[in-house]
Design a protein around this motif. Structure first.
Motif, PDB file in Angstrom:
ATOM      1  N   SER A  51       0.864  -1.178   0.000  1.00 21.37           N
ATOM      2  CA  SER A  51       0.000   0.000   0.000  1.00 21.37           C
ATOM      3  C   SER A  51       0.900   1.226   0.000  1.00 21.37           C
ATOM      4  O   SER A  51       1.479   1.587   1.026  1.00 21.37           O
ATOM      5  CB  SER A  51      -0.912  -0.013   1.232  1.00 21.37           C
ATOM      6  N   SER A  54       0.337   8.102   0.280  1.00 17.22           N
ATOM      7  CA  SER A  54      -0.288   9.116  -0.585  1.00 17.22           C
ATOM      8  C   SER A  54       0.664  10.243  -0.944  1.00 17.22           C
ATOM      9  O   SER A  54       0.376  11.023  -1.865  1.00 17.22           O
ATOM     10  CB  SER A  54      -1.523   9.697   0.103  1.00 17.22           C
ATOM     11  N   HIS A  74      -2.271   0.403  -6.155  1.00 16.82           N
ATOM     12  CA  HIS A  74      -2.788   1.753  -6.427  1.00 16.82           C
ATOM     13  C   HIS A  74      -1.613   2.715  -6.469  1.00 16.82           C
ATOM     14  O   HIS A  74      -0.865   2.849  -5.497  1.00 16.82           O
ATOM     15  CB  HIS A  74      -3.774   2.187  -5.346  1.00 16.82           C
ATOM     16  N   PRO A  76      -0.546   6.347  -6.348  1.00 11.07           N
ATOM     17  CA  PRO A  76      -1.122   7.638  -5.958  1.00 11.07           C
ATOM     18  C   PRO A  76      -0.867   8.736  -6.993  1.00 11.07           C
ATOM     19  O   PRO A  76       0.104   8.672  -7.753  1.00 11.07           O
ATOM     20  CB  PRO A  76      -0.403   7.955  -4.640  1.00 11.07           C
ATOM     21  N   GLU A  77      -1.714   9.733  -6.992  1.00 15.91           N
ATOM     22  CA  GLU A  77      -1.575  10.867  -7.914  1.00 15.91           C
ATOM     23  C   GLU A  77      -0.291  11.652  -7.666  1.00 15.91           C
ATOM     24  O   GLU A  77       0.162  12.395  -8.527  1.00 15.91           O
ATOM     25  CB  GLU A  77      -2.778  11.803  -7.774  1.00 15.91           C
ATOM     26  N   SER A  78       0.299  11.477  -6.503  1.00 15.91           N
ATOM     27  CA  SER A  78       1.533  12.197  -6.175  1.00 15.91           C
ATOM     28  C   SER A  78       2.744  11.660  -6.936  1.00 15.91           C
ATOM     29  O   SER A  78       3.761  12.356  -7.061  1.00 15.91           O
ATOM     30  CB  SER A  78       1.803  12.101  -4.669  1.00 15.91           C
ATOM     31  N   GLY A 104      -0.404   7.442 -11.930  1.00 23.14           N
ATOM     32  CA  GLY A 104       0.062   8.529 -11.069  1.00 23.14           C
ATOM     33  C   GLY A 104      -0.150   9.886 -11.698  1.00 23.14           C
ATOM     34  O   GLY A 104      -1.173  10.151 -12.324  1.00 23.14           O
TER      35      GLY A 104
END
Length: 301
Positions: A51, A54, A74, A76-78, A104
């Motif tokens: 995991s 974020s 997943h 993260p957008e970061s 991302g």
């Protein structure tokens, strides 16, 4: 036997490489760093769950490569940079089937298409090793929002004859273009150091973009690009430094409107037949020895 790890800060390169009993890595909410280092959990064959935090921005080379049981991740957008092979040889990576797999914050992670002429979309900000070994590709145009071309992005793309690198590009990592043995036409954002206040770019001239020490996976050579095949080289801006084109063998060199300085001896012994200045270029003068010994030059406009 180590089966689960909870991290509050970066554990460093090779931290858990080959920990075959490890099944889960948890990044705590208080995770301090914004990256995972190269080979971080390489070849953890029983690792099933990770995991990512974020706030993570960078995932290093081969970080989770060989973690074959990982099915879901997943990103993260970061995340704005993922380097070569980070998730290769995982079930999750193998399931990525879109033509352009972008994850991302605009990272082009994988290319599954069959087109030989590639245009990188404006949604992409970083290119991972998406095209490594694709000898079928013949031309590449990189979108204006791409800031970084990561290591091995186009390593071994021996069929590429033309590539366009936009002026907005900030970083070309080692091995990004190694092995483009048949390149005939290239547009680059700058030669030398684009800005004098940022002297840390990873290349200083065109040769070191194409020949930077990594072995081409196709021919095995570290210098499989041969000077002399270029039909046309365009430099969009920046500074043409001393000897940047010294001895360079290309039929035509085009100097873009945003070039701010051409230093002394920049073209000394250059083998080009034609050099063209953009009509909007703002060069007030030419330094000494700029075109000394350019014996093949027949046109300077």
């Amino acid at each position: 036997t180590l089966k689960k790890v909870t991290l509050t800060k970066n554990a460093g390169e090779y931290a858990f490489a080959d920990c075959i009993s490890l099944e889960e890595i948890v990044f705590a909410e208080s995770f301090e760093d914004k990256k995972t280092e190269k080979y971080f959990a390489y070849n953890c064959k029983n690792l099933k769950n990770i995991s990512l935090p974020s706030n993570i921005e960078f995932i290093g080379d081969m970080a989770f490569n060989g973690c074959s049981l990982i099915e879901n991740i997943h990103i993260p957008e970061s995340v704005n940079r993922i380097y070569y092979g980070a998730f290769n040889n995982t079930k999750w990576y193998e399931k990525l089937k879109e033509k352009f797999e972008i994850v991302g914050n605009g990272v082009l992670l994988k290319y599954n298409g069959t087109d030989t002429e590639i245009t990188i979309s404006e949604n992409v900000k970083c290119i991972s090793s998406a095209f490594e070994g694709r000898s079928d590709i013949t031309s590449v145009k990189i979108g204006s929002n791409v800031k970084t071309i990561g290591p091995r992005s186009f390593l071994g793309c021996t069929g590429v004859e033309e590539i366009y690198l936009p002026e907005t590009l900030e970083l070309i990592e080692k091995g990004a273009l190694t092995g483009m043995c048949n390149l005939k036409k290239i547009t680059v954002p700058f030669m030398g150091h684009y800005k004098k206040e940022k002297p840390d770019y990873n290349y200083s001239n065109l040769d070191s973009i194409l020949k930077d020490g990594l072995e081409c996976p196709v021919c095995g050579s570290k210098t499989c690009y041969e000077s002399g095949k270029f039909e046309e080289v365009t430099v969009l801006g920046g500074i043409i430094e001393k000897h940047n084109f010294g001895g360079f063998n290309a039929k035509k060199i085009v100097l873009g409107a945003d070039i701010t300085l051409i230093e002394a001896s920049a073209f000394n012994n250059c083998q080009a037949e034609e050099i063209v200045f953009d009509e909007n270029i703002k060069i007030d003068k030419l330094e000494r020895w700029t075109f000394t010994n350019c014996d093949n030059l027949t046109s300077l406009t």
